[in-house]
Design a protein around this motif. Structure first.
Motif, short mmCIF file in Angstrom:
data_model
loop_
_atom_site.label_atom_id
_atom_site.label_comp_id
_atom_site.label_asym_id
_atom_site.label_seq_id
_atom_site.Cartn_x
_atom_site.Cartn_y
_atom_site.Cartn_z
N PRO A 201 0.80 -1.23 0.00
CA PRO A 201 0.00 0.00 0.00
C PRO A 201 0.83 1.27 0.00
O PRO A 201 0.28 2.36 0.03
N GLY A 202 2.18 1.16 0.01
CA GLY A 202 3.03 2.32 0.22
C GLY A 202 3.24 2.56 1.70
O GLY A 202 2.59 1.96 2.55
N PHE A 213 1.00 8.47 1.23
CA PHE A 213 1.67 7.18 1.11
C PHE A 213 2.80 7.34 0.10
O PHE A 213 2.60 7.89 -0.99
N LEU A 214 3.99 6.85 0.47
CA LEU A 214 5.19 7.08 -0.32
C LEU A 214 5.55 5.86 -1.16
O LEU A 214 5.48 4.72 -0.68
N PHE A 215 5.99 6.11 -2.40
CA PHE A 215 6.39 5.06 -3.34
C PHE A 215 7.62 5.54 -4.12
O PHE A 215 7.96 6.72 -4.08
N GLY A 251 9.50 9.53 -5.74
CA GLY A 251 8.95 9.85 -7.06
C GLY A 251 7.44 9.94 -7.11
O GLY A 251 6.90 10.75 -7.86
N HIS A 252 6.75 9.10 -6.35
CA HIS A 252 5.29 9.06 -6.42
C HIS A 252 4.69 8.99 -5.01
O HIS A 252 5.29 8.41 -4.11
N VAL A 253 3.52 9.56 -4.89
CA VAL A 253 2.80 9.55 -3.61
C VAL A 253 1.31 9.34 -3.87
O VAL A 253 0.83 9.48 -5.00
N ARG A 254 0.63 9.01 -2.80
CA ARG A 254 -0.85 8.94 -2.84
C ARG A 254 -1.38 9.72 -1.65
O ARG A 254 -1.00 9.45 -0.51
N ARG A 255 -2.24 10.71 -1.91
CA ARG A 255 -2.85 11.52 -0.84
C ARG A 255 -4.28 11.04 -0.62
O ARG A 255 -5.20 11.43 -1.36
#
Length: 573
Positions: A201-202, A213-215, A251-255
């Motif tokens: 899930p990050g 959430f960090l990726f 590089g990528h995240v989810r808020r």
């Protein structure tokens, strides 16, 4: 045998097993596990000899596993139990791990063992390990178990399992188990924690005071030492965050609480917050890197490891500039390497979903991919090779076919279709490329298909020219050697002249611009027309809306045409 794959989603491992079992003569159907009633119904319709669950998040109903053998593919060593096996192995620093195929019983992961396979752990993300080492081990173990079952054998003897057993029960991993302490954690620790949760899930954290959430993390060397945990710079899609002993690019995240609660480039998800940050040039020594060019003698290698293989408008335009720079070099062969996790999956659906106008961004994105595809097709100065060490899907498959030759690693899975994305027509000059390389009949079959395709089938149908067996490292070694041999052939000038003559003859018969415009006319209907199917399918894909039923394209037991065949009617109905 007749095999039913029972899955939560038809993921990369499930697709690989679908291909491998089919190539060995088994009849394979897929059921997406929605609820007990639908699963029981699927078993009744198909009457499989064997049920295999490569990726399943729920327990198999007792009515199913008590009536026939059901094999569970568990991404852990013999004796390991619990839903977070691979993540725990990564966080605890295991140097060797494995996959176990066991029989479903009323107790989770506790049934008899049918087969197992081990692999050395590699420093990589969870999703990378799963798509590569776990998948390879799972295929080997499943094929072993299926062969034993088909020959009338039984599960592995209890005494043998007892000797091998060193696993244990592990509870589901919690956010606290992988939480980052920015004041105490080193760069290595931060990278390991994010890697163990990459994909899903990050790592739950905070950025600019908001939950995120960090990726997609990597080392960020050479940046100034500042307060630990501070966001200190940006580079392309990524932001740099300080650690105890350095910094990492994210590089990528989810808020999850935002209007766009799905994965996005960090600098897009926090566009306002990063506006004042110092900018490190993308693909510089200190910056975030997603395009890399290297040379070895007369061969140039262009790598483009875009996250999840998604190629947005900007990514395509930057890659086109890098490609044009490459063809100006004094080389003979250009190898398009894609990335180690995906070669390309075409359109960046998440960025399209986040755009002010999804239709406009879709059109800009497909036009940018078309520009790249056309540049590759029109290349007259070099011989081009698409070298696919990893999977490709949708427009990424046809972009690869734009090269003069396509070489595949033996374990690669292709999904050369758009139809599941709301009957998207597709472009990348596929209406020129497929008849040119595959022939008219195979083009029709490929365009109509919705099933994954293995490397052997791709070569047989003309989507690829060569299959190379071996590991990922071996594939790249063989690719380098064979590309160098090609570049140094005495007959290379004649080969290049023949290629250019063929292109000129094709252009005279029908210009590439005509193929492209015909495709884009259909695409404009998908993007701007009255039928919203593409937009609905894209929204559901991006927002991870679970499927409410299994498409008949993969569920032959729900296909009326299949059930109507006289030879099957007695068993299937």
């Amino acid at each position: 045998m007749r095999v039913l794959l029972l899955v939560t989603s038809f993921n990369a491992l499930s697709q690989r097993l679908h291909v491998e079992l089919g190539e060995r003569g088994h009849e394979v159907s897929v059921e997406i596990d929605v609820n007990d009633a639908r699963t029981i119904e699927a078993v009744g319709l198909y009457e499989p000899d064997l049920v295999i669950a490569p990726f399943l998040k729920r327990a198999i109903p007792a009515a199913v596993h008590e009536s026939r053998v059901c094999m569970i593919v568990h991404p852990g060593i013999v004796g390991d139990r619990g839903p977070s096996a691979l993540e725990w192995a990564m966080l605890e620093g295991e140097t060797e791990w494995g996959v176990t195929v066991l029989e479903a019983t009323s107790e989770m992961d506790a049934g008899p063992v049918w087969a197992s396979a081990a692999f050395p752990m590699r420093r990589a993300t969870k999703s990378s390990l799963y798509r590569n080492e776990v998948t390879a081990a799972a295929v080997a173990a499943v094929l072993d178990a299926v062969e034993r079952f088909g020959a009338g054998g039984r599960s592995v003897a209890a005494e043998q399992v007892a000797v091998e057993r060193r696993g244990r029960w592990r509870d589901v991993i919690r956010p606290a188990d992988r939480a980052i302490d920015w004041q105490a954690d080193t760069t290595e620790t931060v990278l390991r924690k994010i890697a163990a949760a990459d994909g899903v899930p990050g790592v739950r954290d905070e950025l600019f005071g908001d939950t995120a959430f960090l990726f997609d993390a990597c080392d960020a060397p050479g940046l100034p030492r500042v307060d630990q945990g501070a966001v200190i710079a940006k580079s392309g899609p990524a932001v740099a965050r300080s650690t105890k002993d350095g910094a990492v690019w994210i590089g990528h995240v989810r808020r999850p609480g935002s209007r766009q609660p799905y994965k996005l480039p960090a600098t897009l998800a926090f566009a306002d917050e990063v506006s004042g940050l110092p900018e490190i040039p993308l693909n510089s020594d200190a910056g975030y890197r997603d395009i890399l060019y290297e040379e070895d003698g007369l061969v140039g290698f262009l790598h483009f490891p875009f996250y999840n293989g998604a190629m947005g408008t900007d990514a395509c335009r930057r890659l086109l500039r890098a490609y044009r720079d490459a063809v100006q070099r004094q080389t003979r062969v250009i190898v398009l390497c894609g990335g180690p996790e995906f070669w390309s999956n075409g359109l960046d659906l998440n960025r399209i979903e986040a755009a002010a106008s999804a239709a406009d961004e879709s059109y800009a994105n497909i036009s940018a991919i078309d520009d790249l595809s056309e540049a590759i097709v029109r290349t007259s100065s070099h011989f081009t090779i698409s070298a696919l060490c990893s999977n490709a899907g949708a427009g990424g498959v046809f972009l690869a076919r734009a090269a003069d030759q396509v070489w595949l690693r033996s374990g690669v899975i292709l999904n050369p279709h758009y139809k599941d994305m709301g009957n998207l027509y597709g472009s990348e000059l596929w209406t020129y490329l497929l008849p040119r390389h595959c022939g008219v009949e195979n083009t029709r079959r490929i365009a109509a298909a919705r099933l994954p395709m293995g490397a052997r089938e791709a070569v047989r149908w003309g989507l690829a020219d060569r299959m190379i067996c071996g590991s990922r490292d071996s594939f790249m070694e063989q690719t380098r050697a064979q590309a160098a041999s090609l570049a140094n052939e005495l007959g290379f000038p004649r080969m290049l002249a023949d290629k250019d003559a063929r292109r000129a003859a094709d252009e005279a018969q029908k210009p590439l611009s005509a193929y492209r415009e015909e495709e884009l006319v259909r695409m404009r209907c998908n993007f701007y027309g009255f039928d919203p199917s593409y937009h609905i399918a894209r929204h559901n894909f991006v927002h991870k809306v679970p499927k409410s039923r299994t498409p008949v394209t993969i569920a032959r037991h729900r296909d009326l045409a299949w059930k109507a065949e006289p030879a099957r009617r007695g068993r299937a109905l």
